[in-house]
Design a protein around this motif. Sequence first.
Motif, mmCIF file in Angstrom:
data_model
loop_
_atom_site.group_PDB
_atom_site.id
_atom_site.type_symbol
_atom_site.label_atom_id
_atom_site.label_comp_id
_atom_site.label_asym_id
_atom_site.label_seq_id
_atom_site.Cartn_x
_atom_site.Cartn_y
_atom_site.Cartn_z
ATOM 1 N N MET A 1 0.823 -1.209 0.000
ATOM 2 C CA MET A 1 0.000 0.000 0.000
ATOM 3 C C MET A 1 0.859 1.262 0.000
ATOM 4 O O MET A 1 0.514 2.265 -0.624
ATOM 5 C CB MET A 1 -0.930 -0.008 1.221
ATOM 6 C CG MET A 1 -2.002 -1.093 1.190
ATOM 7 S SD MET A 1 -3.071 -0.990 -0.276
ATOM 8 C CE MET A 1 -3.829 0.604 -0.004
ATOM 9 N N ILE A 2 2.010 1.192 0.694
ATOM 10 C CA ILE A 2 2.922 2.340 0.667
ATOM 11 C C ILE A 2 3.466 2.546 -0.738
ATOM 12 O O ILE A 2 3.582 3.681 -1.224
ATOM 13 C CB ILE A 2 4.069 2.129 1.680
ATOM 14 C CG1 ILE A 2 3.517 2.115 3.105
ATOM 15 C CG2 ILE A 2 5.122 3.230 1.540
ATOM 16 C CD1 ILE A 2 4.551 1.787 4.153
ATOM 17 N N VAL A 4 1.961 1.759 -3.555
ATOM 18 C CA VAL A 4 0.878 2.317 -4.360
ATOM 19 C C VAL A 4 0.690 3.804 -4.062
ATOM 20 O O VAL A 4 0.515 4.628 -4.970
ATOM 21 C CB VAL A 4 -0.437 1.547 -4.104
ATOM 22 C CG1 VAL A 4 -1.601 2.232 -4.804
ATOM 23 C CG2 VAL A 4 -0.314 0.108 -4.569
ATOM 24 N N ALA A 5 0.756 4.150 -2.768
ATOM 25 C CA ALA A 5 0.567 5.547 -2.371
ATOM 26 C C ALA A 5 1.644 6.434 -2.990
ATOM 27 O O ALA A 5 1.348 7.491 -3.566
ATOM 28 C CB ALA A 5 0.581 5.662 -0.852
ATOM 29 N N ASP A 7 3.436 5.797 -5.562
ATOM 30 C CA ASP A 7 3.324 5.784 -7.013
ATOM 31 C C ASP A 7 2.370 6.880 -7.481
ATOM 32 O O ASP A 7 2.645 7.595 -8.448
ATOM 33 C CB ASP A 7 2.839 4.414 -7.485
ATOM 34 C CG ASP A 7 3.086 4.186 -8.963
ATOM 35 O OD1 ASP A 7 4.039 4.791 -9.508
ATOM 36 O OD2 ASP A 7 2.336 3.412 -9.586
ATOM 37 N N LEU A 69 1.107 -3.007 -10.826
ATOM 38 C CA LEU A 69 0.134 -2.980 -9.734
ATOM 39 C C LEU A 69 -0.898 -4.093 -9.879
ATOM 40 O O LEU A 69 -1.329 -4.687 -8.886
ATOM 41 C CB LEU A 69 -0.569 -1.617 -9.687
ATOM 42 C CG LEU A 69 0.309 -0.396 -9.409
ATOM 43 C CD1 LEU A 69 -0.535 0.863 -9.434
ATOM 44 C CD2 LEU A 69 1.007 -0.524 -8.074
ATOM 45 N N CYS A 192 10.717 1.763 -2.495
ATOM 46 C CA CYS A 192 9.497 0.951 -2.450
ATOM 47 C C CYS A 192 9.486 -0.088 -3.563
ATOM 48 O O CYS A 192 9.117 -1.249 -3.336
ATOM 49 C CB CYS A 192 8.266 1.849 -2.561
ATOM 50 S SG CYS A 192 7.957 2.888 -1.117
#
Length: 218
Positions: A1-2, A4-5, A7, A69, A192
Motif C-alpha cells: 500500500m505504501i 501504491v501511495a 506511485d 500494480l 518501495c
Amino acid sequence: MIFVAFDFIFAGCGGLLLGFSLSSEQRLRQSPTVDNVAQNLLLGQCPLTAGVVNSIFIFVTFLLSLPALFLPTNRGWLRAQGWLVVFCATFTLGLGLAIWVETLQTRSNLSNIWARETPLIQSLLQQKFNCCGYFNSTAPPFVQDNLCINSLVAAQKGGCIGQFSSFANKYLDLIFTAAFGIVGIDSVLVLCVAMVLNWRQEQERYRHIDEKNGLGGL
C-alpha cells in the motif's frame, strides 16, 4: 500500500511540474506590469520546456507502473519502472541544480538581465522595488519615470540591486527546493519498488520450493 501511495504521489508531482511549467509559459506571454515583471524575468531564465518534458516522462513512467500494480507476481514491469523513476529523478535533479547554480551568481546575472531590457521593463522594476537604476542612479543610468523624476530623487532612492537580488534569491529558492523535494519522493519510490521487487522474488522462490515438495506451488 505504501508503494501504491507513493506511485500516485509520484504522478501528482508530474502534474505539479507540468502545471507550473505551462502556467509559467503562459504568464511570460502576458503584458508586463509592476506585479509580474520581476517574476517573469526570473521565470524566463528557468528551463520551463525541460520541465514539461520531464513531466511527460513522469506520466509515462506512472502508466508503465500500472501493469506492475495489477500483476502481483510480475517483476519485469517493476524493474522497468524502477529504472525509469531513477531517470526521472536524475532529470529533475538536473533542473533543480541548474536553477540553484543561478542563485550562486544572482547579482551578475541580474545585471545582464537589467542591461538588455527595455526602458519600460526597467521602469517597472524601479516602481516595484522603489529604486532608481541598477547599481545606483548613474551606473547604469536610471530610467526617468513617475518614481524617479529627476537625478536628485533618484540618488536618494538608491539602486535596485539589493531588493532585486533578495527577491530573486527567495523566488528561485522556492523553485529549486520544490524540485529537490520531488527528487526525494522519487528516491522513496525507488526504495518501495526495490522492496516490492524483493518480496515478489522471495514469493517466487517459495513457490518453486513448494512445487519441488509436491505442494503445487501453494
